[in-house]
Structures are given as C-alpha cells and as structure tokens.
Design an enzyme around this catalytic site. Structure first.
Site: not given
Length: 501
Positions: A195, A271, A305, A404
């Site tokens: 996906k 993750e 990330c 973030e």
C-alpha cells in the site's frame, strides 16, 4: 548502472517526461485493474501542481481481493516452495529490470514527489536496485539449525515465512523504503500486499509490473493505491494479513498497533518519526560539521525521517558554526526538480507546505529568531517550495524543537555544559538517529553511548549502507529495515522434534 547523459538540461528532462502516461491501476493477482467501485483520484505533481495521473481509489473490496490473491499464492507454495536458487534468479532479474528502467523510474519518482532528478537518478533508484539485489543474493544462503540433543532425538529449528505481509510505505522515499520492505519479505517466501502513500503511488505500481516481468508469480506481490482510511486501515485490520510492516508517522504507527490488537494480533514492525539532534562540542571541526548539518536537514527538502532537525551547539562556537552553515546553505540550489542544477526540490503537496510554514511561524511566536529563509518560494509556478530555514535561540520546550516538522527547518539551541546537551538531546519522544561532533575520542564514545537513538554518527551524518540496520528507539518505532537483521522479522521459528527408538 546505465550511464545517464550529464549534458541533459531541464528542458531535455521535461521533454522526456512530458509523454509519460503513468500507470494508475492497482495490481491484484497479476493483473492491472481499476478499483472495484470504479473510483479514481487525481495525482498532482508537487513540481507545479498539475494533474499527472488518475489513480485507482482502492477500498475494502479491493483489499479483500488482494489479500485473497496473496493468501492463495502463499498457501499453494508457488513462491515459498520454489527452489531457493530460482527465487534468487527472479529477484536478481527484478533488480536488473529496475536497472534497465532507471530513467523511467527516476522521472516517475521526481514527478511523484518533487525530488531533484539528480537525486532520483543517482540515489533513490540505484539504492532500490541495490536493495533488491542484496536480498536476492541471500536466497540460497540461509540455513536452518539443529539444536543440541541426546543421541535418540533430532531437533530441527526451521525458519519459516509468516504468510501475507502488508507493507504500508511513505511518500518521502517511495522507491527506497518500498525496496526495504519487498526485498527481505519476498526473499523468505512471503506474499506481499503493498500500500503506497496516496501522494506517491506511481513507482510502486511500476515496481509491481517489473516484478511480474521478472518472473514473480501472480498474487505474490499486489499493489493497492488509495487513501489511508479507505485502503490502509482495512488492510491493517484484515484477518487474512499476518504482518504489517509500516513506515510513516508515529501517529499512524500507533493506529497500526491498535488495528493489530483489534483484529488477529498480527505482527507489526514500525519505523516512525524522528527529531534527530546534532550535538556539537566546542572542539568540533566546524567546517565539517556545517557541511553535514546543512545537508542533513536540507537534503530532500527536509522530508527525511532521520533529518538532523535539531542543532544543540556549545555556546562558544555557535556563531562560527551558524555562519559556516549559512555559507554551505547558500550553495544548495532550490529550484525545479527537473533542472539538473537543483539540489532541493518541492515539498510533497500544498497541505504539507502550509504545515511547514505554520511551524516556522510557531517558532517565531515562541521566541525563536528567524535567521534564514522562512518563506514560500516560486509560488507563481503552482508548486510547493519552501526556503531553507534556520530558527536560532529555540527553547528546548518549543514546538519546533519537539515536534517533527518534516521540512527544511533547522532549530538551534545552545548549551554550556555537556550534561545539559545530553539532557536536551534525549528529551524527546523520538529516538531514530543522532550525531555528535568532537575531536575528543573519549567524549565521542561517552556521548554516543548515552544518546538514545537507533543510529548515532560520530563526526558525520546520514552515512549508511544496505548492510547496516535502520530503525529507532522510543516512539520512533521498533524492528529494523536494511541488513541481514531485517530478514528475521519476516520469518518465525518452528521447532520439529523427532524421537528415535
């Protein structure tokens, strides 16, 4: 690797990309198909906001069909029972077809997510190729074990694939992260339902086509484009899925855990987000640190990330370091991703661009000093560009220091004592990566050991190979991508005990 002409101009690349008609259908049981509802969604390129494809908007019915196909392929053994030597041949052929498709994949990646064509050509596609080839080579090199027993017993410890793996991947590095999932999952004999993020479906579908061409049996790899709530959620909840391997935000990662508990207690590997700190001591090599810090936050427009988004610097070298970072940043060209001179491209979409700009405003409102950038760029193009930005004098409790941002924004905080720097560096819900800069080897060992992160760099940043594991501590997730260690999470151990008379 196929050589790519270095003399191509922006116009050359745009002319090459113009006739592309990206495939937008799902891949289920070896066939390209539309969503069962007939619905599609528009895929817009971040470069200029124009529509480049109509993509299948998959939902529950499509998820059911893909999982049924994947389960059938797993149960009848068309892939998992194949001679390991043949699985190796097919995976290596898959990598070779990706290599032959280098320019096509690179243009799709740049159109899809707005990253510079030079990065797609030189980094993203080659790393994805290397990853598939790396795991392909393992296929005939994995051994089971025999446990020590008495003379009348034989205890075999077998490594077995889990079954159907749902791979839910992000939009910032679609090819690289997808290859991190597909390589080890397919290597050991699982079936996969992939996906891709709705923002970046194009290269995932193309990889599915290339895998089929390489000889991967139908149903072993299925690709479901669509929105998270409509396709990702039912996939993660599906009782026919044995594992979810996910890369994305911590917020959605927590949903993956909840969905596993609400369904069949499927395995989950996560993750998630990061807020990686650079800790720069007074004796650091300022020029080397500045080069790595600037590229560590502005590469891929900060949509990484493990981006080094926090700079925790000793007060005695702060001004020198910021001046040096400014000089490096001045040489990083923001521009159209199809221009070979561009080193920093567009953000993924308008909503994310406004989110990043909102964080910059928030930082200033909380007392930070804007010393570089902070504005939208090239608005007239219709694309989603933000200038390289530095926020100085950021408080450790400010949002820009704790949340973030996922954009080209560096938050700078000073320290006087090493112990304070460590407290600030570790005072985060995230633990994906960190770096320490010092010429004192004792300090390097002491601080690197104390930083709570899955990867710690000493006098460097973002150096890695496919042979090193990648993943985080705390709310950055658990489980590892890359390296031989990634193979373990896609398998389970079965003990077969035979007694002899």
């Amino acid at each position: 690797m196929n050589a790519v002409p270095s003399t191509r101009s922006r116009r050359d690349w745009e002319n090459l990309a113009a006739p592309l008609r990206p495939e937008g259908r799902a891949l289920i049981d070896g066939e390209l198909v539309g969503a069962r509802s007939g619905r599609t969604f528009e895929k817009r390129t971040p470069i200029d906001g124009r529509v480049i494809a109509q993509v299948a908007r998959c939902e529950q019915a499509d998820v059911d069909a893909a999982v049924v196909a994947a389960r059938a392929a797993f149960e009848d053994g068309r892939w998992r029972r194949m001679d390991p030597k043949e699985r190796k041949r097919i995976l290596l052929r898959f990598a070779e077809l990706m290599r032959e498709d280098l320019e096509h994949l690179a243009m799709l990646e740049t159109l899809d997510v707005g990253k510079p064509i030079r990065n797609s050509l030189d980094v993203d596609v080659p790393k994805a190729i290397d990853c598939i080839g790396y795991y392909g080579e393992f296929a005939d090199k994995l051994y089971d074990e025999i446990a020590p027993t008495g003379p009348n017993d034989l205890a075999l410890i077998r490594r077995q694939p889990l079954g159907v793996v749902a791979a839910i991947v992000p939009w910032n590095y679609p090819l690289i992260v997808t290859s991190w999932k597909l390589g080890p999952a397919l290597l050991v004999g699982n079936s996969v339902v992939l996906k891709p993020a709705e923002q970046s479906p194009l290269t995932a579908i193309r990889l599915g086509e290339l895998a089929l061409r390489a000889g991967l049996p139908p149903g072993v790899l299925n690709v479901l484009p669509g929105f998270g709530e409509e396709a990702g959620r039912p996939l993660a909840l599906h009782a026919g899925v044995d594992m979810v391997t996910f890369t994305g935000s911590t917020e959605v990662g927590k949903l993956m855990l909840r969905y596993a508990g609400e369904s069949n207690l499927k395995r989950v590997s996560l993750e998630c987000g990061g807020k990686s700190p650079h800790v720069v001591l007074a004796d650091a090599d300022i020029d080397a640190a500045a080069e790595a810090i600037a590229w560590g936050i502005y590469y891929n427009a900060g949509e990484t990330c493990n981006a080094g988004s926090r700079l925790i610097v000793h007060e005695s070298v702060r001004e020198r370091l910021l001046d040096a970072i400014g000089r490096v940043t001045a040489g990083i060209t923001l521009g159209n991703p199809f221009d070979p001179a561009t080193q920093m491209g567009a953000l993924i979409d308008e909503g994310h661009m406004r989110r990043v700009l909102g964080y910059i405003d928030s930082g200033v409102a909380e007392g930070a000093r804007l010393t570089l950038g902070g504005k939208r760029a090239f608005a007239e193009t219709g694309g989603y560009y933000v200038e390289a930005t530095i926020l100085d004098e950021v408080r450790p409790d400010a949002r820009v220091s704790r949340e973030e941002i996922f954009g080209p924004v560096l938050a700078v905080t000073r320290f006087a004592r090493e112990s304070d720097a460590l407290v600030m560096a570790n005072d985060s819900i995230y633990g994906l990566a960190a770096a320490v800069w010092t010429s004192d080897i004792n300090a390097a060992h002491r601080i690197s050991e104390s930083l709570h992160a899955g990867t710690v760099w000493v006098n460097s940043f973002d150096r890695s190979t496919i042979a090193t594991p990648f993943g985080g501590f705390k709310q950055s997730g658990f489980g590892r991508d890359r390296s031989a260690h990634a193979i373990d999470k896609y398998t389970d151990l079965k003990t077969i005990w035979t007694a002899y008379k």
